[in-house]
Design a protein around this motif. Structure first.
Motif, short mmCIF file in Angstrom:
data_model
loop_
_atom_site.label_atom_id
_atom_site.label_comp_id
_atom_site.label_asym_id
_atom_site.label_seq_id
_atom_site.Cartn_x
_atom_site.Cartn_y
_atom_site.Cartn_z
N GLU A 2 0.64 -1.14 -0.19
CA GLU A 2 0.07 -0.05 0.15
C GLU A 2 0.81 1.34 0.05
N GLN A 3 2.04 1.17 0.64
CA GLN A 3 3.05 2.26 0.76
C GLN A 3 3.42 2.62 -0.76
N LEU A 4 3.87 1.70 -1.28
CA LEU A 4 4.45 1.81 -2.62
C LEU A 4 3.41 2.47 -3.52
N LEU A 5 2.17 1.60 -3.70
CA LEU A 5 1.03 2.21 -4.34
C LEU A 5 0.75 3.65 -4.30
N THR A 6 0.76 4.05 -2.86
CA THR A 6 0.33 5.44 -2.50
C THR A 6 1.48 6.37 -3.10
N ARG A 7 2.93 5.99 -2.93
CA ARG A 7 3.74 6.84 -3.63
C ARG A 7 3.60 7.03 -5.19
N ILE A 8 3.45 5.64 -5.87
CA ILE A 8 3.03 5.74 -7.24
C ILE A 8 1.72 6.58 -7.77
N PHE A 9 0.62 6.51 -6.99
CA PHE A 9 -0.22 7.12 -7.23
C PHE A 9 -0.14 8.69 -6.88
N ASP A 10 0.52 8.95 -6.02
CA ASP A 10 0.86 10.35 -5.46
C ASP A 10 1.69 11.16 -6.71
N GLN A 11 2.42 10.39 -7.16
CA GLN A 11 3.40 10.85 -8.19
C GLN A 11 2.55 11.08 -9.48
N ALA A 12 1.68 10.32 -9.90
CA ALA A 12 0.88 10.15 -11.07
C ALA A 12 -0.03 11.60 -10.81
N VAL A 13 -0.71 11.55 -9.74
CA VAL A 13 -1.63 12.72 -9.65
C VAL A 13 -0.95 13.99 -9.86
N ALA A 14 0.47 14.10 -9.07
CA ALA A 14 1.01 15.21 -9.03
C ALA A 14 1.47 15.40 -10.67
N ASN A 15 1.51 14.66 -11.66
CA ASN A 15 1.65 14.80 -12.97
C ASN A 15 0.47 14.67 -13.95
N GLY A 16 -0.60 15.22 -13.06
CA GLY A 16 -1.89 15.36 -13.89
C GLY A 16 -3.03 14.25 -14.04
N TRP A 17 -2.69 13.09 -13.39
CA TRP A 17 -3.49 12.04 -13.50
C TRP A 17 -5.03 12.18 -13.04
N LEU A 18 -6.04 11.82 -13.76
CA LEU A 18 -7.35 12.26 -13.48
C LEU A 18 -7.75 13.62 -13.52
N GLY A 19 -6.87 14.47 -13.87
CA GLY A 19 -7.32 15.75 -13.84
C GLY A 19 -7.38 16.89 -12.54
N ILE A 20 -6.79 15.89 -11.48
CA ILE A 20 -6.99 16.33 -10.30
C ILE A 20 -6.26 17.71 -10.03
N LYS A 21 -5.04 17.74 -10.80
CA LYS A 21 -4.18 19.03 -10.85
C LYS A 21 -4.74 20.18 -11.61
N ASP A 22 -5.40 19.87 -12.66
CA ASP A 22 -5.93 20.77 -13.76
C ASP A 22 -7.10 21.52 -12.91
N LEU A 23 -7.95 20.82 -12.29
CA LEU A 23 -9.20 21.05 -11.81
C LEU A 23 -8.87 21.87 -10.37
N THR A 24 -7.77 21.97 -10.27
CA THR A 24 -7.25 22.78 -8.94
C THR A 24 -7.94 22.06 -7.65
N LEU A 25 -7.90 20.68 -7.68
CA LEU A 25 -8.75 20.11 -6.63
C LEU A 25 -7.61 19.83 -5.39
N ARG A 26 -7.96 19.71 -4.18
CA ARG A 26 -7.01 19.39 -3.22
C ARG A 26 -6.90 17.95 -3.18
N TYR A 27 -5.76 17.14 -3.51
CA TYR A 27 -5.60 15.61 -3.48
C TYR A 27 -5.52 15.21 -2.29
N ASP A 28 -6.56 14.35 -1.96
CA ASP A 28 -6.53 13.98 -0.52
C ASP A 28 -5.87 12.47 -0.04
N GLY A 29 -5.52 11.85 -1.15
CA GLY A 29 -5.06 10.73 -1.08
C GLY A 29 -5.77 9.37 -1.46
#
Ligand SMILES: [Zn+2]
Length: 119
Positions: A2-29
């Protein structure tokens, strides 16, 4: 895992995955519910993206584009991409994410392949 997956998904979100960054949403994990995982973000209201398993999340174009980048391999020598920082056994010019998504689907341990690209 889970720890590894969390780091992987954190990085993907930071790079624009799911549009979370573009929508200026706060990523909650990431929330793990057995095999299932839920990506959460919020602004005024909470938004969630559910996946039946981590493989359902990582074997997608959207994830690979965010995680590996949408540029073409940038060759600095015969078989090395400076963007990915990896040597290849092919000189075929592909976009980084296309190459890596194919590699990923051929692995029995896709997470260790993704781990190599964690920053
Ligand atoms: Zn590349």
């Amino acid at each position: 895992m889970e720890q590894l997956l969390t780091r992987i998904f954190d990085q993907a979100v930071a790079n624009g995955w799911l549009g979370i960054k573009d929508l200026t949403l706060r990523y909650d994990g990431v929330i793990f519910q057995g095999e299932k995982l839920v990506i959460t973000a919020s602004k005024l209201q909470q938004q969630t993206w559910s996946f039946a398993s981590y493989t359902q999340a990582i074997f997608t174009e959207e994830f690979a584009k965010a995680y590996f980048g949408t540029k073409f391999h940038h060759w600095v020598s015969f078989v090395h991409c400076s963007q990915c920082g990896v040597n290849y056994d092919s000189t075929e010019t592909k976009k980084c994410w296309q190459y890596h998504l194919k590699q990923l689907t051929m692995r029995s341990d896709p997470l260790s392949y993704l781990e190599v690209f964690l920053k």
